[in-house]
Design an enzyme around this catalytic site. Structure first.
Site: not given
Length: 391
Positions: A235, A282
Site C-alpha cells: 500500500r 559498503d
C-alpha cells in the site's frame, strides 16, 4: 609473443560463445561471436576457454575503507599505506572504487577530498583506481540516518553545498547520496547533475511519488536498496518501487552479504529490476584484515562479527565482505552467474555514465586487467581469476 586465438568463452549478458585474438602485447582484439572467426583457429595458437566468462574487473561505488584505513578519516601520514592497500585491492579483482565519505563536518569532508585527490594523482598501474568520491551525506533524513552522526545530518542548503564543492569537480566527487524529500524543488539535485555528479537517493523517508519525481529530475541510483528507507509495501511502495518503475537509466545498489538484504529478497530484486541491480560492498576499514573484533571509527567504535559491522548501540554500519564475494553469493542464491557478474563489473560503470556494453569494456583491453569467471552449477559456485596464458 605470437597472436593467440581464444575461443569458446562467454560474455555476461551476451548470447552464445565468443572468441578474440590476443595480440603480442596481451591486448584483446577482434572480440566477436565465435561463429564469425571459427576458422581462424587453424592459423593461430589456440586457447580454449571451456565456456568460462570474460569480464572487466569490478567497480565498487560504495566502499568506506579497507585494511584499517578510513577514507573519511585519512591523515597525510597514511597515504603511503593507502597506496599499498589499493595495490592489495587490485589483486582482489577490483579495478576502481568511489571512496565513500559519510556524513561529517564540511571542513573534514573537504580535507578528505583533497587528500584523495593527492592519492589519485600519484597512483600506479598496480593499484585499484580511485574515482571521484561518493559523498554519502550530509543531506539525509535524520530518522533514516543509520550509522551517520546525528549532529552533522542536515537538509541541503545551496550555499553550504557550493562551499563543500568549491575547488572540486566531478573528478573529485562522482556520486552523492541525498534524501529527495529534503529537496522538494530539486534545486540541489539539478545543480549536482549539472556539475556531472551522479545523484543517488538514500537514507530517506521518501514516498514513491517523491522518489519518482527525483528520478525524473535526474537522480540515477538508489543507495543500498532496502536499507535506510521505507520498505516495499503493497500500500506504500516507496523508493524501491519508484526505482524499479523508473523509465530512465536508474540503478539499484545492493549489498549482497546476506544480512543487509535477505538472499531471497536480493534475488527477487534482480527479477523486479532486470538489468538495473548494481552490487556494492559498503565495506568499512576492517575489510581485508584477518581478525574480527572491535575497531575505532573516528571517535566511535564498531564490532565486526561474521563480516557485519555494528556500532555499540547495535546499528548496522557496513560489511567486511568484498564486492566479488558478494557477486559469488548472489550467483549462488539466484543460480544466475550472468546477473552477478554484470552487477559487479559492467553496471557500476553504466551507473557512472561510462557505457553499458560489456564488449565496449573488453575490446582492446589488457587481458591481465580483466577477470575470468568459472561457474559450477552442481555446487552453485562462481569463482574468478586473472586470465593467464600457460606457456
Amino acid at each position: 609473443m605470437a597472436d593467440v586465438y581464444c575461443s569458446h568463452l562467454r560474455l555476461p549478458g551476451e548470447p552464445g560463445f565468443w572468441c578474440f585474438r590476443l595480440d603480442g602485447q596481451g591486448l584483446v582484439r577482434d572480440l566477436r561471436p565465435e561463429a564469425v572467426h571459427a576458422a581462424e583457429a587453424r592459423h593461430h595458437r589456440h586457447w580454449h576457454w571451456q565456456g568460462d566468462w570474460l569480464s572487466p574487473a569490478a567497480v565498487d561505488l560504495q566502499i568506506n575503507g579497507l585494511r584499517g584505513l578510513w577514507f573519511g578519516h585519512l591523515e597525510a601520514g597514511q597515504l603511503g599505506r593507502l597506496h599499498r592497500a589499493l595495490a592489495w585491492l587490485r589483486r582482489q579483482g577490483v579495478d576502481a572504487v568511489c571512496p565513500t565519505l559519510i556524513t561529517a563536518p564540511v571542513a573534514r569532508l573537504r580535507r578528505s577530498l583533497a587528500l584523495l585527490r593527492r592519492v589519485r594523482q600519484r597512483q600506479s598501474a598496480e593499484e585499484t583506481r580511485l574515482l571521484g568520491a561518493h559523498l554519502e551525506g550530509p543531506f539525509l533524513a535524520e530518522s533514516r540516518r543509520g550509522a551517520h552522526p546525528r549532529r552533522h545530518v542536515q537538509p541541503p542548503d545551496p550555499g553550504q553545498l557550493k562551499q563543500l564543492m568549491q575547488g572540486f569537480s566531478a573528478e573529485d566527487v562522482a556520486l552523492l547520496t541525498m534524501a529527495p524529500e529534503l529537496d522538494p524543488h530539486h534545486g540541489a539535485l539539478t545543480w549536482l547533475a549539472e556539475q556531472g555528479i551522479v545523484v543517488s537517493l538514500g537514507h530517506t523517508e521518501a514516498s514513491q511519488a517523491q522518489a519518482a519525481a527525483a528520478f525524473a529530475a535526474g537522480a540515477r541510483l538508489l543507495t543500498h536498496t532496502f536499507n535506510a528507507m521505507p520498505p516495499l509495501h503493497h500500500r506504500a511502495p516507496g523508493p524501491v518501487a519508484a526505482a524499479c518503475m523508473a523509465s530512465g537509466p536508474v540503478f539499484l545498489g545492493l549489498i549482497a552479504d546476506g544480512i543487509h538484504v535477505d538472499p531471497t529478497v536480493a534475488v527477487l530484486l534482480t527479477r523486479m529490476a532486470p538489468g538495473r541491480v548494481v552490487l556494492v560492498s559498503d565495506a568499512l576499514a576492517p575489510y581485508g584484515l584477518a581478525e574480527e573484533g572491535r575497531y575505532p571509527w573516528g571517535k566511535r567504535w564498531i564490532t565486526v562479527r561474521q563480516g557485519v559491522c555494528r556500532l555499540e548501540d547495535g546499528v548496522m554500519g557496513g560489511t567486511t565482505v568484498g564486492i566479488l564475494e558478494g557477486a559469488a553469493r548472489l550467483a549462488r542464491w539466484g543460480r544466475n552467474p550472468d546477473e552477478a557478474i554484470l552487477a559487479a563489473t559492467v553496471r557500476p560503470r553504466a551507473a557512472l555514465g561510462r557505457g553499458d556494453s560489456v564488449v565496449q569494456h573488453l575490446q582492446d583491453a589488457a587481458l591481465p586487467q580483466l577477470l575470468r569467471w568459472r561457474w559450477q552449477p552442481e555446487t552453485g559456485r562462481l569463482s574468478w581469476a586473472t586470465p593467464r596464458l600457460s606457456a
